[in-house]
Design a protein around this motif. Structure first.
Motif, mmCIF file in Angstrom:
data_model
loop_
_atom_site.group_PDB
_atom_site.id
_atom_site.type_symbol
_atom_site.label_atom_id
_atom_site.label_comp_id
_atom_site.label_asym_id
_atom_site.label_seq_id
_atom_site.Cartn_x
_atom_site.Cartn_y
_atom_site.Cartn_z
ATOM 1 N N ALA A 10 -8.719 2.134 15.109
ATOM 2 C CA ALA A 10 -8.067 1.094 16.399
ATOM 3 C C ALA A 10 -6.580 1.123 16.302
ATOM 4 O O ALA A 10 -5.822 1.032 17.072
ATOM 5 N N GLY A 11 -6.527 2.699 15.217
ATOM 6 C CA GLY A 11 -4.786 3.085 15.498
ATOM 7 C C GLY A 11 -4.467 3.625 17.385
ATOM 8 O O GLY A 11 -5.743 3.893 17.573
ATOM 9 N N GLN A 73 -10.554 -4.704 16.892
ATOM 10 C CA GLN A 73 -9.442 -5.677 16.324
ATOM 11 C C GLN A 73 -8.046 -5.223 17.439
ATOM 12 O O GLN A 73 -7.518 -4.721 17.975
ATOM 13 N N GLN A 76 -3.375 -4.386 16.447
ATOM 14 C CA GLN A 76 -3.134 -4.045 14.988
ATOM 15 C C GLN A 76 -2.039 -4.112 14.150
ATOM 16 O O GLN A 76 -1.468 -3.522 13.684
ATOM 17 N N LEU A 77 -2.859 -4.834 12.834
ATOM 18 C CA LEU A 77 -1.927 -5.430 11.999
ATOM 19 C C LEU A 77 -1.591 -4.913 10.827
ATOM 20 O O LEU A 77 -0.921 -5.728 9.766
ATOM 21 N N GLY A 78 -2.116 -3.630 10.815
ATOM 22 C CA GLY A 78 -2.387 -2.937 9.823
ATOM 23 C C GLY A 78 -3.749 -2.755 8.913
ATOM 24 O O GLY A 78 -4.669 -3.452 9.774
ATOM 25 N N THR A 79 -3.611 -2.099 7.961
ATOM 26 C CA THR A 79 -4.949 -0.988 7.398
ATOM 27 C C THR A 79 -5.829 -2.232 7.017
ATOM 28 O O THR A 79 -7.297 -2.562 7.004
ATOM 29 N N TYR A 100 -11.954 6.347 7.791
ATOM 30 C CA TYR A 100 -10.327 6.901 9.185
ATOM 31 C C TYR A 100 -11.141 7.449 9.913
ATOM 32 O O TYR A 100 -11.468 8.895 9.814
ATOM 33 N N ASP A 102 -9.675 8.951 12.066
ATOM 34 C CA ASP A 102 -8.590 9.682 12.112
ATOM 35 C C ASP A 102 -8.658 11.266 11.376
ATOM 36 O O ASP A 102 -7.587 12.227 11.251
ATOM 37 N N TYR A 136 2.706 9.267 2.462
ATOM 38 C CA TYR A 136 1.661 8.609 2.343
ATOM 39 C C TYR A 136 2.207 7.575 1.189
ATOM 40 O O TYR A 136 3.616 7.488 0.503
ATOM 41 N N GLY A 137 1.444 6.813 0.442
ATOM 42 C CA GLY A 137 1.750 5.326 -0.394
ATOM 43 C C GLY A 137 1.364 6.493 -1.672
ATOM 44 O O GLY A 137 0.366 7.122 -2.274
ATOM 45 N N GLU A 152 3.983 1.904 -0.337
ATOM 46 C CA GLU A 152 3.976 2.805 0.637
ATOM 47 C C GLU A 152 5.718 3.423 1.269
ATOM 48 O O GLU A 152 6.142 2.870 0.113
ATOM 49 N N ASN A 167 -2.394 8.044 -1.946
ATOM 50 C CA ASN A 167 -3.805 7.369 -1.924
ATOM 51 C C ASN A 167 -3.550 8.310 -0.060
ATOM 52 O O ASN A 167 -3.273 8.286 0.798
ATOM 53 N N TYR A 195 -1.446 -4.604 4.653
ATOM 54 C CA TYR A 195 -1.394 -3.276 3.683
ATOM 55 C C TYR A 195 -2.991 -3.117 3.005
ATOM 56 O O TYR A 195 -3.461 -4.588 2.351
ATOM 57 N N THR A 197 -3.469 -1.286 1.057
ATOM 58 C CA THR A 197 -3.675 -0.697 -0.120
ATOM 59 C C THR A 197 -3.286 -2.324 -1.313
ATOM 60 O O THR A 197 -3.288 -1.912 -2.637
HETATM 61 C C1 UD1 Z 1 -2.192 4.680 5.357
HETATM 62 C C2 UD1 Z 1 -2.220 4.689 4.051
HETATM 63 C C3 UD1 Z 1 -1.372 4.986 3.448
HETATM 64 C C4 UD1 Z 1 -1.490 6.209 3.335
HETATM 65 C C5 UD1 Z 1 -2.017 6.618 4.098
HETATM 66 C C6 UD1 Z 1 -3.507 8.021 4.337
HETATM 67 C C7 UD1 Z 1 -1.544 1.703 3.695
HETATM 68 C C8 UD1 Z 1 -0.955 0.476 4.136
HETATM 69 N N1 UD1 Z 1 -1.231 2.728 3.939
HETATM 70 O O1 UD1 Z 1 -0.796 4.540 6.007
HETATM 71 O O2 UD1 Z 1 -1.223 4.303 1.270
HETATM 72 O O3 UD1 Z 1 -1.215 6.740 1.944
HETATM 73 O O4 UD1 Z 1 -2.588 5.959 5.294
HETATM 74 O O5 UD1 Z 1 -3.560 8.484 5.906
HETATM 75 O O6 UD1 Z 1 -2.868 1.555 3.912
HETATM 76 N N2 UD1 Z 1 -5.736 1.496 11.637
HETATM 77 C C9 UD1 Z 1 -6.138 0.549 12.165
HETATM 78 N N3 UD1 Z 1 -5.788 -1.143 12.573
HETATM 79 C C10 UD1 Z 1 -4.676 -0.988 12.540
HETATM 80 C C11 UD1 Z 1 -4.405 -0.592 11.677
HETATM 81 C C12 UD1 Z 1 -4.252 0.819 11.021
HETATM 82 O O7 UD1 Z 1 -7.289 1.011 12.606
HETATM 83 O O8 UD1 Z 1 -4.276 -2.495 12.457
HETATM 84 C C13 UD1 Z 1 -6.155 2.292 11.171
HETATM 85 C C14 UD1 Z 1 -6.007 3.950 11.927
HETATM 86 O O9 UD1 Z 1 -6.287 4.189 12.926
HETATM 87 C C15 UD1 Z 1 -5.530 5.018 11.634
HETATM 88 C C16 UD1 Z 1 -5.986 4.733 9.783
HETATM 89 O O10 UD1 Z 1 -5.552 3.119 9.743
HETATM 90 O O11 UD1 Z 1 -6.831 5.532 11.136
HETATM 91 C C17 UD1 Z 1 -4.387 4.327 8.471
HETATM 92 O O12 UD1 Z 1 -3.776 3.868 9.470
HETATM 93 P P1 UD1 Z 1 -2.033 4.984 9.110
HETATM 94 O O13 UD1 Z 1 -0.851 3.407 10.221
HETATM 95 O O14 UD1 Z 1 -1.302 5.640 9.702
HETATM 96 O O15 UD1 Z 1 -1.609 4.363 8.210
HETATM 97 P P2 UD1 Z 1 -0.379 5.229 7.375
HETATM 98 O O16 UD1 Z 1 1.056 4.040 7.253
HETATM 99 O O17 UD1 Z 1 -0.617 6.323 7.452
#
Ligand code: UD1
Ligand code: MG
Length: 455
Positions: A10-11, A73, A76-79, A100, A102, A136-137, A152, A167, A195, A197
Motif C-alpha cells: 500500500a506504500g 488500506q 497508510q497508517l503503518g505496517t 512486502y 517492494d 532499518y528497525g 525503529e 529487522n 508499527y 514491529t
Molecule cells: C519497516 C519496519 C522496519 C524494517 C523495514 C524493512 C515497521 C514499523 N518497520 O520500516 O523495522 O527494518 O520495514 O524494510 O514495520 N506499507 C503498507 N501500509 C502502510 C505502511 C507500509 O502497505 O500503512 C507497506 C509498504 O508499502 C512497504 C512495507 O509496508 O512495502 C514497509 O513499509 P515502510 O514504510 O517502507 O516501512 P519502513 O519504515 O521501511
C-alpha cells in the motif's frame, strides 16, 4: 497447518518519481509484486492477501490475472495497520506470513524456516546483520539471546543505533496470537504509525517465545524505494540467473552483460556473447551460439543454431543448425526448418521455410511458404501487401530466385523454377523453367558525360 500470506503493497512509492505504482515496476521483466506473489506460491499457502493503497486500482487491474485476494488500506497508517486490514478475512487456524510487495528477491527457501518456526507456536522474525543498518528497525535481544523488541531508526537511542542486526520486515506468527497483538497496537511513536514491529514486545509480554532466522544474503531482503535501488536489484537478479545458466553448462562471454526478462532454458555447450537479451519464454538447444547484441523473444532454437551479431528473433521456431544474421530480423509466426540460412539485412515475417533454404542478403520474405533447397538472391522482396490485405507467396522446392526479384503476391512458383535477376513476378511461375521479365539493355553511341563548367 493452514498458511495465510499477507503481502503489503500500500506504500506510495513517492521516491520512484513515477506515475506507475512502485510495485508494478518490472524487475527481470516482471512486476515487483508479481515476483513476490510467485515466491509466496512456492510456499503452497492456503490464501494470499495483497494490501493495496488508494492509487492501487491500477495495481489490481495490471495484476488481474493473479488469483489473490485484494484488500484495500484506505489510509497508510503503518505496517501494523496494513496487516490488520486482512485480519477479518482470515480465520484463527494456522499461521500468517507477512511479505512486502517492494522486496522482490526474497527466496522461498529463506522464508521456509520462518514459517516452520511459527508452526511451533512462536513469533518468528527474519533478521539480517548489515554493515550499514541505517534506516532499518534494530533487533533488541534479551538476556536469553532472543529478540525482545524492535526499535525503529527514528525511535532509537544512540546505543540502539549502533546495533547492526536489523529487522527485514518478514515475519510469521500463529494467526490467533497475531490478531490479539495487532488489536492492541498504538501509534504512540516518532512517526505516529501503527508499527507491526511492536508485536515483538507484545509477544514477549505474553510469554510467547520469539525466535529469529538470519537471512543468508542481503540482496534478498533489500527493498526498492527508488530507481537506483531498482537497478541494483535488477543487476543482482540477472547475476543470479547468469550463474544458474553457467552452472547448467552454458558459457557466457560476460555475465554482467546478459539479461533474461522471462524464462531462458538452454542445452549444454551453448555460448552467449556479450549484451544478449532474452525476453518471454526462450528455449535454446545444445551447442547454440548467440552473437553479441542479439534480442531473442519467445523463441525456440534447435541444436547448433548460430545467431550472428545484432540479430532480433521474435516469436519464431528455428530448426537445428540454422544460421541467422548478422543484422537479421525474424518476426512472429516464422518457422525455419533445419539448416536454413538467413543472412544480413534480411527480414522474415510469418513465413515457413523448409530445410536448407537460403535467404542470404537484403531481402524481405513475408507471408511466404518456401520449400527446401531454395536459394533467394540478394534484394528479393515478397510484395505481400496491396494496401488493404496481405497475400501469400508460395515457392516450391529447389527454386532459384535471381537477385532483385519482386514476387507480387498472391503468387506461386513451381518446383525447380529459375527466376532471372531483376524480375517482377506477377503471375504464377511454372516448375523447372527459366522465367524472367527484363527490359532490353541498350547502349547510347557517342554519349558523353556532362562536364563541370569553368568560371
Ligand atoms: C519497516 C519496519 C522496519 C524494517 C523495514 C524493512 C515497521 C514499523 N518497520 O520500516 O523495522 O527494518 O520495514 O524494510 O514495520 N506499507 C503498507 N501500509 C502502510 C505502511 C507500509 O502497505 O500503512 C507497506 C509498504 O508499502 C512497504 C512495507 O509496508 O512495502 C514497509 O513499509 P515502510 O514504510 O517502507 O516501512 P519502513 O519504515 O521501511
Ligand atoms: Mg521501507
Amino acid at each position: 497447518m493452514k498458511l495465510s500470506v499477507i503481502i503489503l503493497a500500500a506504500g506510495q512509492g513517492t521516491r520512484m518519481r513515477s506515475s506507475l505504482p512502485k510495485v508494478l515496476h518490472p524487475l527481470g521483466g516482471k512486476a515487483l509484486l508479481s515476483r513476490v506473489i510467485a515466491t509466496a506460491r512456492q510456499l503452497d499457502p492456503d490464501s494470499i492477501h495483497v494490501v493495496y493503497g488508494h492509487a492501487g486500482e491500477r495495481v489490481r487491474e495490471a495484476l488481474a490475472g493473479e488469483s489473490v485476494e485484494w484488500v484495500e488500506q484506505r489510509e497508510q497508517l503503518g505496517t501494523g495497520h496494513a496487516v490488520e486490514q486482512v485480519m477479518p478475512l482470515i480465520d484463527d487456524q494456522g499461521i500468517t506470513l507477512v511479505l512486502y510487495g517492494d522486496v522482490p528477491l526474497i527466496c522461498a527457501s529463506t522464508l521456509a524456516p520462518v514459517v516452520e518456526q511459527a508452526r511451533q507456536q512462536v513469533l518468528s522474525v527474519l533478521t539480517a546483520v548489515l554493515d550499514d543498518p541505517s534506516g532499518y528497525g534494530r533487533i533488541i535481544r534479551g538476556a536469553n539471546g532472543r529478540p525482545v523488541d524492535i526499535v525503529e531508526q527514528k525511535d532509537a537511542g544512540e546505543e540502539q543505533l549502533r546495533i547492526r542486526e536489523i529487522n527485514t520486515g518478514f515475519l510469521a506468527a500463529p494467526t490467533a496470537l497475531l490478531r490479539g497483538w495487532l488489536s492492541k497496537l498504538d501509534n504512540d511513536n516518532a512517526q505516529g504509525e501503527y508499527y507491526l514491529t511492536d508485536i515483538i514486545a507484545a509477544a514477549v509480554a505474553e510469554g510467547v517465545p520469539v525466535e529469529s532466522v538470519t537471512a543468508p544474503c542481503s540482496g534478498e531482503i533489500q527493498g526498492v524505494n527508488d530507481r537506483v535501488q531498482l537497478a541494483q536489484l535488477e543487476r543482482l537478479f540477472q547475476h543470479r540467473q547468469a550463474e544458474a545458466l553457467m552452472r547448467s553448462g552454458v558459457t557466457l562471454a560476460d555475465p554482467a552483460r546478459f539479461d533474461v526478462r522471462g524464462e531462458l532454458v538452454a542445452g549444454v555447450d551453448s555460448f552467449i556473447d556479450a549484451n544478449a537479451l532474452f525476453e518471454g519464454s526462450v528455449t535454446l538447444g545444445s551447442g547454440v551460439r548467440i552473437g553479441p547484441n542479439c534480442v531473442i523473444r519467445n523463441a525456440t532454437l534447435g541444436d547448433d543454431v548460430e545467431v550472428l551479431a545484432n540479430s532480433v528473433i521474435d516469436s519464431a521456431r528455428l530448426g537445428k543448425g540454422c544460421r541467422i544474421g548478422p543484422f537479421a530480423r525474424i518476426r512472429p509466426e516464422t518457422e525455419l526448418d533445419d539448416g536454413v540460412h538467413i543472412g544480413n539485412f534480411v527480414e522474415v515475417k510469418k513465413s515457413r521455410i523448409a530445410a536448407g533454404s537460403k535467404v542470404n542478403h537484403l531481402s524481405y520474405i513475408g507471408d511466404t511458404h518456401m520449400g527446401s533447397g531454395v536459394n533467394i538472391g540478394a534484394g528479393t522482396i515478397t510484395c505481400n501487401y496491396d494496401g488493404a490485405n496481405k497475400h501469400l507467396t508460395q515457392i516450391g522446392n529447389d527454386v532459384f530466385v535471381g537477385s532483385d526479384t519482386q514476387l507480387v503476391a498472391p503468387v506461386t512458383v513451381g518446383d525447380a523454377a529459375t527466376i532471372g535477376a531483376g524480375t517482377t513476378v506477377t503471375r504464377d511461375v511454372p516448375p523447372g523453367q527459366l522465367t524472367l521479365s527484363r527490359c532490353a539493355q541498350k547502349t547510347v553511341e557517342g554519349w558523353t558525360r556532362p562536364q563541370k563548367k569553368r568560371p
